[in-house]
Design a protein around this motif. Structure first.
Motif, PDB file in Angstrom:
ATOM      1  N   MET A  28      34.401 -35.811  42.735  1.00  0.00           N
ATOM      2  CA  MET A  28      34.633 -37.065  43.092  1.00  0.00           C
ATOM      3  C   MET A  28      33.443 -37.393  44.146  1.00  0.00           C
ATOM      4  O   MET A  28      32.911 -36.451  44.917  1.00  0.00           O
ATOM      5  N   ALA A  73      34.113 -35.029  35.242  1.00  0.00           N
ATOM      6  CA  ALA A  73      34.621 -33.775  34.648  1.00  0.00           C
ATOM      7  C   ALA A  73      33.477 -33.203  33.998  1.00  0.00           C
ATOM      8  O   ALA A  73      32.725 -33.625  33.191  1.00  0.00           O
ATOM      9  N   THR A 120      31.522 -35.925  31.762  1.00  0.00           N
ATOM     10  CA  THR A 120      32.136 -37.305  31.693  1.00  0.00           C
ATOM     11  C   THR A 120      31.991 -37.773  33.029  1.00  0.00           C
ATOM     12  O   THR A 120      32.813 -37.186  33.944  1.00  0.00           O
ATOM     13  N   GLU A 145      32.651 -29.858  31.596  1.00  0.00           N
ATOM     14  CA  GLU A 145      33.301 -28.800  31.091  1.00  0.00           C
ATOM     15  C   GLU A 145      32.164 -27.946  30.525  1.00  0.00           C
ATOM     16  O   GLU A 145      31.129 -28.448  29.980  1.00  0.00           O
ATOM     17  N   ALA A 187      31.879 -31.254  41.737  1.00  0.00           N
ATOM     18  CA  ALA A 187      32.741 -30.474  40.547  1.00  0.00           C
ATOM     19  C   ALA A 187      32.194 -29.218  40.623  1.00  0.00           C
ATOM     20  O   ALA A 187      32.627 -28.055  40.407  1.00  0.00           O
ATOM     21  N   ALA A 236      29.526 -36.645  42.433  1.00  0.00           N
ATOM     22  CA  ALA A 236      30.581 -36.278  41.859  1.00  0.00           C
ATOM     23  C   ALA A 236      30.446 -35.130  41.172  1.00  0.00           C
ATOM     24  O   ALA A 236      31.362 -34.048  41.061  1.00  0.00           O
ATOM     25  N   ILE A 294      36.783 -26.146  33.279  1.00  0.00           N
ATOM     26  CA  ILE A 294      36.529 -27.606  33.549  1.00  0.00           C
ATOM     27  C   ILE A 294      36.973 -27.702  35.080  1.00  0.00           C
ATOM     28  O   ILE A 294      37.911 -27.139  35.433  1.00  0.00           O
ATOM     29  N   GLU A 295      35.964 -28.733  35.502  1.00  0.00           N
ATOM     30  CA  GLU A 295      36.100 -28.732  36.931  1.00  0.00           C
ATOM     31  C   GLU A 295      35.778 -30.424  37.135  1.00  0.00           C
ATOM     32  O   GLU A 295      34.985 -31.003  36.430  1.00  0.00           O
ATOM     33  N   MET A 296      36.602 -30.753  38.106  1.00  0.00           N
ATOM     34  CA  MET A 296      36.566 -32.300  38.348  1.00  0.00           C
ATOM     35  C   MET A 296      36.029 -32.371  39.638  1.00  0.00           C
ATOM     36  O   MET A 296      35.943 -31.684  40.633  1.00  0.00           O
ATOM     37  N   THR A 301      33.897 -40.545  39.291  1.00  0.00           N
ATOM     38  CA  THR A 301      34.556 -39.380  39.185  1.00  0.00           C
ATOM     39  C   THR A 301      33.814 -38.522  38.047  1.00  0.00           C
ATOM     40  O   THR A 301      33.146 -39.094  37.422  1.00  0.00           O
TER      41      THR A 301
END
Length: 119
Positions: free
Chosen positions: A11, A104, A55, A106, A31, A27, A7-9, A102
């Motif tokens: 912005m 996410a 997401t 996965e 990620a 974003a 999982i990477e986040m 943002t």
């Protein structure tokens, strides 16, 4: 059965155009640029086995074109959703609003239990 392998986040923003799509794309790029998945080459797994769940959080999620963003992902089968989130930052001096999104990202693979072991 699947297992989440990463999982990477990220912005992203659009500072002058209030372009939620541009902010969301940035974003996602933020990620995925922080990760690599050598498991595919190491175990000779096809990239088509990977499912991605992306997401996006934005103040106006209805302005996000999920299909267009999916086309920019490098591999895997993606499901993308946009939800209320992110941030709008108004500038009262100029009347502009900076848009922050943002992401996410996965990645899931079919269960690998029993198929390999680390040494």
């Amino acid at each position: 059965m699947e297992q989440r392998i990463i999982i990477e986040m990220g912005m992203g923003n659009d500072l002058h155009g209030m372009d939620y799509q541009k902010a969301a794309a940035r974003a996602i790029e933020d990620a995925i640029r922080h990760s690599t998945l050598p498991i595919f080459e190491s175990l000779e797994l096809p990239h088509t086995d990977m499912r991605l769940k992306v997401t996006i959080g934005a103040q106006e999620p209805d302005k996000i074109d999920a299909d267009a963003l999916k086309s920019g992902l490098p591999r895997g089968h993606a499901v993308l959703s946009a939800v209320k989130g992110g941030l709008n930052v108004p500038n009262p001096e100029t009347g502009e609003t900076a848009v922050v999104a943002t992401a996410a990202v996965e990645a899931f693979l079919p269960t690998q239990k029993g198929k390999w072991k680390m040494q």
